[in-house]
Design an enzyme around this catalytic site. Structure first.
Site, short mmCIF file in Angstrom:
data_model
loop_
_atom_site.label_atom_id
_atom_site.label_comp_id
_atom_site.label_asym_id
_atom_site.label_seq_id
_atom_site.Cartn_x
_atom_site.Cartn_y
_atom_site.Cartn_z
N GLU A 36 0.79 -1.30 0.12
CA GLU A 36 0.01 -0.04 -0.05
C GLU A 36 0.95 1.36 0.01
O GLU A 36 0.87 1.96 0.92
CB GLU A 36 -1.12 0.06 1.38
CG GLU A 36 -2.01 0.89 0.91
CD GLU A 36 -3.48 0.67 1.76
OE1 GLU A 36 -4.55 1.39 1.70
OE2 GLU A 36 -3.25 -0.12 2.71
N ASP A 149 0.16 -8.19 3.06
CA ASP A 149 -1.03 -8.21 3.70
C ASP A 149 -2.22 -8.82 2.92
O ASP A 149 -2.36 -8.41 1.81
CB ASP A 149 -1.64 -6.55 3.71
CG ASP A 149 -2.86 -6.25 4.14
OD1 ASP A 149 -3.59 -7.30 4.64
OD2 ASP A 149 -3.35 -5.18 4.14
N HIS A 249 -1.33 -0.82 10.39
CA HIS A 249 -0.71 -2.06 10.53
C HIS A 249 0.62 -1.84 11.25
O HIS A 249 1.14 -0.81 11.42
CB HIS A 249 -0.19 -2.83 9.22
CG HIS A 249 -1.59 -2.98 8.27
ND1 HIS A 249 -1.95 -4.31 7.86
CD2 HIS A 249 -2.56 -2.26 7.63
CE1 HIS A 249 -2.87 -4.31 7.37
NE2 HIS A 249 -3.31 -3.07 7.10
#
Length: 260
Positions: A36, A149, A249
């Site tokens: 990301e 992820d 995260h």
């Protein structure tokens, strides 16, 4: 010893502003997988591209400020595989593989389906098409670590409020069954779970920004290192770093007794 770290940055520029690169310089990691990015190639400064002796490699999404994955390594790879060769998936920048001798490390960002039913169907479509690619990787004769992820909590132990999330994306029966196929039918190894079969909250890697999820450790284990059995058997320790926050995260680091 080989140290591999994975972290969803939720925006590389945001994470850098919160001290990610300073922390990275202290980790003595060999390979660092990030997801990301939310940045295009032109958005990355030299400090982000080559921080602290690492060489960065990136697979950006076509859409600005969205998705994207990267890999930092202390040595140059023998080969780089950018994307899966599937146009709609690759447009979102979700897969990057670097080969080092007999080892391949992958940075993976599996789609989230939480924003809409449409995105959930995109997630299912990704899972369906990624499964045979995982099988090919598993059977290619190399040692492989797929970091990232995965946007799925596999078992009840992998999230705090499992009972109330059984109809929510990330803990749907279909998603969990798919993850079981990865581990059981294809014989990949969930490295953290192999080391710590009974770990609960200490293994969470993501917390909602709603309410007091972080403060109360109401989290999910969404970030994994999934490996071929050979290198998985060499894993000596793993830890989720929570002393600082660079993202919603947390980083997952694993130490392998494997030459690099």
């Amino acid at each position: 010893m080989l140290r591999v770290i994975t972290l969803n940055l939720n925006g590389v520029r945001s994470a850098v502003g919160k001290g990610f690169l300073d922390w990275l310089a202290t980790q003595n990691a060999d390979v660092v997988c990030v997801q990301e990015l939310k940045a295009q190639a032109g958005d990355l400064t030299g400090a982000v591209r080559t921080p602290n002796g690492y060489i960065g490699h990136f697979h950006h999404a076509e859409k600005k400020g969205y998705s994207g994955v990267g890999l930092y390594a202390r040595r140059p790879p023998d080969r780089i595989v950018e994307g899966l060769g599937i146009a709609d998936i690759d447009a979102e920048g979700r897969f990057l593989q670097l080969d080092f001798g007999p080892l391949s490390v992958v940075s993976l960002y599996l789609p989230s389906g939480s924003s809409s039913e449409e995105r959930q169907q995109v997630k299912f479509g990704f899972m369906e098409r990624f499964l045979p690619h995982l099988a090919t990787l598993r059977n290619c004769g190399r040692e492989i670590i797929v970091c990232g992820d995965w946007n799925i909590a596999h078992r009840e132990i992998d999230l705090k409020n499992w009972k109330s999330n059984q109809k929510n994306s990330g803990f749907l029966p279909e998603e969990r069954a798919w993850f079981s196929r990865v581990l059981e039918e294809q014989a990949w190894v969930d490295v953290y779970r192999r080391l710590y079969p009974d770990a609960g909250g200490e293994g969470y890697t993501w917390w909602s920004n709603r309410g007091q999820a972080w403060a109360k450790n109401v989290g999910w284990r969404l970030d994994y290192q999934i490996a071929t059995p050979g290198i998985a058997a060499t894993a000596k320790s793993a830890a989720v770093y929570k002393a600082e926050r660079f993202s919603d995260h947390a980083p997952l680091a694993v130490d392998y007794d494997f030459g690099f």
